[in-house]
Design an enzyme around this catalytic site. Structure first.
Site, PDB file in Angstrom:
ATOM      1  N   GLY A  31       0.808  -1.223   0.000  1.00  0.00           N
ATOM      2  CA  GLY A  31       0.000   0.000   0.000  1.00  0.00           C
ATOM      3  C   GLY A  31       0.835   1.264   0.000  1.00  0.00           C
ATOM      4  O   GLY A  31       2.021   1.232  -0.306  1.00  0.00           O
ATOM      5  N   ALA A  32       0.189   2.399   0.354  1.00  0.00           N
ATOM      6  CA  ALA A  32       0.773   3.735   0.177  1.00  0.00           C
ATOM      7  C   ALA A  32       1.268   3.814  -1.273  1.00  0.00           C
ATOM      8  O   ALA A  32       2.445   4.088  -1.536  1.00  0.00           O
ATOM      9  CB  ALA A  32       1.882   4.013   1.184  1.00  0.00           C
ATOM     10  N   LEU A  33       0.333   3.558  -2.163  1.00  0.00           N
ATOM     11  CA  LEU A  33       0.679   3.370  -3.574  1.00  0.00           C
ATOM     12  C   LEU A  33       1.183   4.652  -4.226  1.00  0.00           C
ATOM     13  O   LEU A  33       0.758   5.755  -3.886  1.00  0.00           O
ATOM     14  CB  LEU A  33      -0.540   2.844  -4.341  1.00  0.00           C
ATOM     15  CG  LEU A  33      -1.117   1.503  -3.861  1.00  0.00           C
ATOM     16  CD1 LEU A  33      -2.266   1.066  -4.776  1.00  0.00           C
ATOM     17  CD2 LEU A  33      -0.046   0.417  -3.793  1.00  0.00           C
ATOM     18  N   HIS A  37       4.226   1.570  -8.126  1.00  0.00           N
ATOM     19  CA  HIS A  37       3.255   0.465  -8.022  1.00  0.00           C
ATOM     20  C   HIS A  37       2.340   0.454  -9.263  1.00  0.00           C
ATOM     21  O   HIS A  37       2.039  -0.605  -9.806  1.00  0.00           O
ATOM     22  CB  HIS A  37       2.364   0.645  -6.790  1.00  0.00           C
ATOM     23  CG  HIS A  37       3.087   0.580  -5.472  1.00  0.00           C
ATOM     24  ND1 HIS A  37       3.178   1.651  -4.619  1.00  0.00           N
ATOM     25  CD2 HIS A  37       3.741  -0.442  -4.867  1.00  0.00           C
ATOM     26  CE1 HIS A  37       3.843   1.298  -3.528  1.00  0.00           C
ATOM     27  NE2 HIS A  37       4.207   0.041  -3.656  1.00  0.00           N
ATOM     28  N   GLN A  61       7.956  -9.453   7.616  1.00  0.00           N
ATOM     29  CA  GLN A  61       9.149  -9.034   6.874  1.00  0.00           C
ATOM     30  C   GLN A  61       9.812  -7.799   7.472  1.00  0.00           C
ATOM     31  O   GLN A  61      10.791  -7.286   6.936  1.00  0.00           O
ATOM     32  CB  GLN A  61       8.830  -8.841   5.398  1.00  0.00           C
ATOM     33  CG  GLN A  61       8.031  -7.599   5.064  1.00  0.00           C
ATOM     34  CD  GLN A  61       7.640  -7.583   3.603  1.00  0.00           C
ATOM     35  OE1 GLN A  61       6.826  -8.381   3.160  1.00  0.00           O
ATOM     36  NE2 GLN A  61       8.229  -6.679   2.825  1.00  0.00           N
ATOM     37  N   GLN A 154      15.237  -8.485  -3.761  1.00  0.00           N
ATOM     38  CA  GLN A 154      13.947  -9.160  -3.569  1.00  0.00           C
ATOM     39  C   GLN A 154      13.540  -9.913  -4.837  1.00  0.00           C
ATOM     40  O   GLN A 154      12.971 -11.005  -4.763  1.00  0.00           O
ATOM     41  CB  GLN A 154      12.888  -8.119  -3.188  1.00  0.00           C
ATOM     42  CG  GLN A 154      11.501  -8.674  -3.031  1.00  0.00           C
ATOM     43  CD  GLN A 154      10.558  -7.666  -2.408  1.00  0.00           C
ATOM     44  OE1 GLN A 154      10.518  -7.505  -1.192  1.00  0.00           O
ATOM     45  NE2 GLN A 154       9.810  -6.954  -3.233  1.00  0.00           N
ATOM     46  N   SER A 188       9.064   5.519  -3.539  1.00  0.00           N
ATOM     47  CA  SER A 188       8.968   4.537  -2.464  1.00  0.00           C
ATOM     48  C   SER A 188       7.913   5.021  -1.478  1.00  0.00           C
ATOM     49  O   SER A 188       7.783   6.233  -1.242  1.00  0.00           O
ATOM     50  CB  SER A 188      10.323   4.433  -1.747  1.00  0.00           C
ATOM     51  OG  SER A 188      10.160   3.781  -0.509  1.00  0.00           O
TER      52      SER A 188
END
Ligand code: AMP
Length: 280
Positions: A31-33, A37, A61, A154, A188
């Site tokens: 989220g916090a797109l 994203h 994580q 990642q 980010s």
């Protein structure tokens, strides 16, 4: 856009779509797109009939409880953005849906990749990433998975997870280039936590990586790295690493005989930022 909060409801919907011959693309997020994203959503929309985005702040994580506590949440705006991109499905589960009481915690044998760079500075982080992506893939059953190059290590870990869980024939990993602000700062969710001064400083990480890329081939690797580290430290950053590494496994590189990437992690205020650039 259909919003599912229950894993079994979403799984049922996906099965139906697949039985109608539809391809499923999946974009996992916390989220916090932002536009980074959304570029993943766009890539999925182009190649699949159904695009599923998940928003779940995965506690397993986070190695740093303060980071988890302050992770930005902007769910209403996120939904608006997803609707504007014509995302088909949003999965918005509670922690209990993702990790029900009978959920068996696995250990993923990731090898060296888990012990270097982000793995070194964030112990347990990649086990948590594998745990959530494994579980989300179990629920979503997508043929295409979309992840950002922004989180370079990642991407390698998820590729390994797909192999470790025997999904290589079922799931294709699609890596989408990093989307940046005008001044170069990699987008980010954590950028939302930067104050004005930190936000201005944050672009220095990209600038140092870009400078390494520009001088690559004319200056020794060690000198490039230590100069960049010094420049960031002079601006008040705490630098975890600036490393030039092989793209295939992120082992340290001594020469340019293979495809290389420069990666950095540095903290300003209490906000830890990461970025990377492909070199040759
Ligand atoms: P996050 O919500 O931070 O877990 O990120 C969800 C996905 O979006 C991950 O695959 C990230 O690598 C990707 N992502 C994050 N920032 C960017 C960016 N600036 N450009 C492209 N992809 C990104």
């Amino acid at each position: 856009m259909i919003i599912f909060k229950k894993a079994n409801h979403l799984s049922h919907h996906i099965l139906q779509q697949k039985s109608n011959g539809k391809k499923i693309g999946f974009v996992p997020t916390m989220g916090a797109l932002h536009f980074g994203h959304l570029s993943l959503i766009k890539a999925s929309k182009q190649a699949n009939e159904v695009t599923v985005c998940s928003i779940f702040i995965n506690p397993t994580q986070f190695n740093n409880p303060e980071d988890l506590k302050h992770y930005p949440v902007t769910i209403e705006k996120d939904i608006e953005l997803l609707v504007s991109e014509h995302c088909d499905v949003l999965f918005l589960p509670s922690a209990k849906e993702v990790y029900p009481a009978d959920h068996e915690k696995k250990y993923y044998d990731l090898g060296v990749i888990e012990t270097i760079l982000e793995g070194h500075y964030r112990p347990g982080h990649f086990q948590g990433v594998c745990q959530v992506v494994d579980r989300l893939l179990e629920i979503v059953q997508a043929g295409n998975l979309y992840v950002g190059q922004k989180d370079f290590q990642q991407c390698i870990v998820i590729k390994k997870l797909i192999a470790l869980t025997d999904r290589e024939n079922g799931v294709t990993l699609n890596i989408v280039p990093t989307v940046r602000e005008e001044d170069g700062l990699a987008m980010s969710s954590r950028n939302l936590r930067l104050d004005k001064e930190q936000r201005q400083l944050a672009t220095s990480i990209y600038k140092e990586l870009a400078s390494i890329k520009n001088n690559f081939g004319t200056t020794a690797f060690e000198e490039l790295k230590s100069r960049a580290k010094q420049n960031l430290e002079q601006k008040g950053f705490e630098v975890d690493y600036i490393e030039i590494a092989k793209t295939k496994d992120l082992s340290a590189a001594r020469d340019a005989s293979e495809q290389l990437v420069v990666l950095a992690a540095a903290t300003t205020g209490k906000i830890r930022l990461i970025d990377n650039l492909l070199l040759n």
